[in-house]
Design a protein around this motif. Structure first.
Motif, PDB file in Angstrom:
ATOM      1  N   ARG A  48      -1.020  35.371  27.942  1.00 18.47           N
ATOM      2  CA  ARG A  48      -1.729  35.699  29.177  1.00 18.47           C
ATOM      3  C   ARG A  48      -3.173  36.105  28.934  1.00 18.47           C
ATOM      4  N   GLY A  49      -3.480  36.480  27.694  1.00 18.92           N
ATOM      5  CA  GLY A  49      -4.833  36.910  27.386  1.00 18.92           C
ATOM      6  C   GLY A  49      -5.119  38.344  27.799  1.00 18.92           C
ATOM      7  N   ARG A  50      -4.056  39.098  28.070  1.00 23.55           N
ATOM      8  CA  ARG A  50      -4.220  40.523  28.386  1.00 23.55           C
ATOM      9  C   ARG A  50      -2.927  41.257  28.042  1.00 23.55           C
ATOM     10  N   SER A  51      -3.077  42.536  27.735  1.00 21.83           N
ATOM     11  CA  SER A  51      -1.929  43.318  27.280  1.00 21.83           C
ATOM     12  C   SER A  51      -1.366  44.267  28.324  1.00 21.83           C
ATOM     13  N   ASP A  52      -2.128  44.565  29.363  1.00 24.82           N
ATOM     14  CA  ASP A  52      -1.760  45.564  30.366  1.00 24.82           C
ATOM     15  C   ASP A  52      -1.677  46.970  29.775  1.00 24.82           C
ATOM     16  N   ILE A  53      -2.395  47.198  28.664  1.00 23.13           N
ATOM     17  CA  ILE A  53      -2.426  48.510  28.015  1.00 23.13           C
ATOM     18  C   ILE A  53      -3.840  49.076  28.075  1.00 23.13           C
ATOM     19  N   ILE A  54      -3.931  50.336  28.469  1.00 23.74           N
ATOM     20  CA  ILE A  54      -5.181  51.081  28.450  1.00 23.74           C
ATOM     21  C   ILE A  54      -5.037  52.166  27.388  1.00 23.74           C
ATOM     22  N   GLY A  55      -5.986  52.251  26.481  1.00 23.18           N
ATOM     23  CA  GLY A  55      -5.945  53.268  25.441  1.00 23.18           C
ATOM     24  C   GLY A  55      -6.596  54.559  25.913  1.00 23.18           C
ATOM     25  N   PHE A  56      -6.027  55.681  25.513  1.00 24.40           N
ATOM     26  CA  PHE A  56      -6.582  57.009  25.806  1.00 24.40           C
ATOM     27  C   PHE A  56      -6.633  57.744  24.475  1.00 24.40           C
ATOM     28  N   ILE A  57      -7.828  57.913  23.952  1.00 31.19           N
ATOM     29  CA  ILE A  57      -7.993  58.572  22.656  1.00 31.19           C
ATOM     30  C   ILE A  57      -8.620  59.928  22.893  1.00 31.19           C
ATOM     31  N   SER A  58      -7.975  60.963  22.366  1.00 27.58           N
ATOM     32  CA  SER A  58      -8.496  62.310  22.572  1.00 27.58           C
ATOM     33  C   SER A  58      -8.616  63.053  21.247  1.00 27.58           C
ATOM     34  N   ASP A  59      -9.371  64.121  21.308  1.00 36.50           N
ATOM     35  CA  ASP A  59      -9.552  65.011  20.160  1.00 36.50           C
ATOM     36  C   ASP A  59      -9.293  66.422  20.659  1.00 36.50           C
ATOM     37  N   LEU A 106      -0.446  53.388  29.844  1.00 32.90           N
ATOM     38  CA  LEU A 106      -1.402  54.219  29.113  1.00 32.90           C
ATOM     39  C   LEU A 106      -0.838  54.529  27.723  1.00 32.90           C
ATOM     40  N   LEU A 107      -1.613  54.207  26.698  1.00 33.50           N
ATOM     41  CA  LEU A 107      -1.254  54.522  25.312  1.00 33.50           C
ATOM     42  C   LEU A 107      -2.112  55.704  24.889  1.00 33.50           C
ATOM     43  N   VAL A 108      -1.487  56.862  24.682  1.00 35.44           N
ATOM     44  CA  VAL A 108      -2.207  58.105  24.393  1.00 35.44           C
ATOM     45  C   VAL A 108      -2.091  58.452  22.911  1.00 35.44           C
ATOM     46  N   VAL A 109      -3.244  58.727  22.292  1.00 35.31           N
ATOM     47  CA  VAL A 109      -3.283  59.169  20.896  1.00 35.31           C
ATOM     48  C   VAL A 109      -4.237  60.351  20.796  1.00 35.31           C
ATOM     49  N   ASP A 110      -3.787  61.435  20.175  1.00 35.92           N
ATOM     50  CA  ASP A 110      -4.650  62.572  19.897  1.00 35.92           C
ATOM     51  C   ASP A 110      -4.977  62.542  18.400  1.00 35.92           C
ATOM     52  N   THR A 111      -6.248  62.467  18.079  1.00 36.73           N
ATOM     53  CA  THR A 111      -6.671  62.320  16.679  1.00 36.73           C
ATOM     54  C   THR A 111      -6.783  63.642  15.946  1.00 36.73           C
ATOM     55  N   ASP A 112      -6.737  64.743  16.667  1.00 34.06           N
ATOM     56  CA  ASP A 112      -6.860  66.071  16.067  1.00 34.06           C
ATOM     57  C   ASP A 112      -8.152  66.204  15.263  1.00 34.06           C
ATOM     58  N   GLY A 113      -9.175  65.461  15.678  1.00 30.57           N
ATOM     59  CA  GLY A 113     -10.481  65.547  15.029  1.00 30.57           C
ATOM     60  C   GLY A 113     -10.570  64.855  13.685  1.00 30.57           C
TER      61      GLY A 113
END
Length: 92
Positions: free
Chosen positions: A21-32, A58-65
């Motif tokens: 389809r050329g799209r994933s339907d995923i939005i990334g959310f990167i936080s610290d 929504l794909l959420v990842v916290d990098t913890d800095g």
């Protein structure tokens, strides 16, 4: 055909489907540090609600800095063709 697929327990391959389809339907959310704040639930819930309204996950990842985690997270999201990235959100 659908009935046979259901009986066999078939589930589509989201990665293959996204490529076709050329799209994933995923939005990334990167936080610290957002995930450890008292308002984390509200911040993430707002982003998730908007993603759902637009038919996205929504794909959420916290990098913890951690810079190494940030780099790996961006690479992972680009490899999985996220349609957009919110962040780097931070509480500082």
């Amino acid at each position: 055909m659908r009935r046979a697929a259901d009986e066999l327990g078939y589930h589509h391959n989201a990665l293959a489907r996204g490529l076709a389809r050329g799209r994933s339907d995923i939005i990334g959310f990167i936080s610290d540090g957002v995930a450890t704040s008292p308002f984390a639930g509200q911040v993430i819930q707002g982003a998730q609600d908007e993603a759902w309204r637009n038919g996205k996950i929504l794909l959420v990842v916290d990098t913890d800095g951690r810079k190494d985690v940030e780099r790996r997270t961006f690479s992972f999201m680009f490899e999985h063709q996220v349609e957009g990235i919110i962040g780097l959100a931070t509480m500082y």
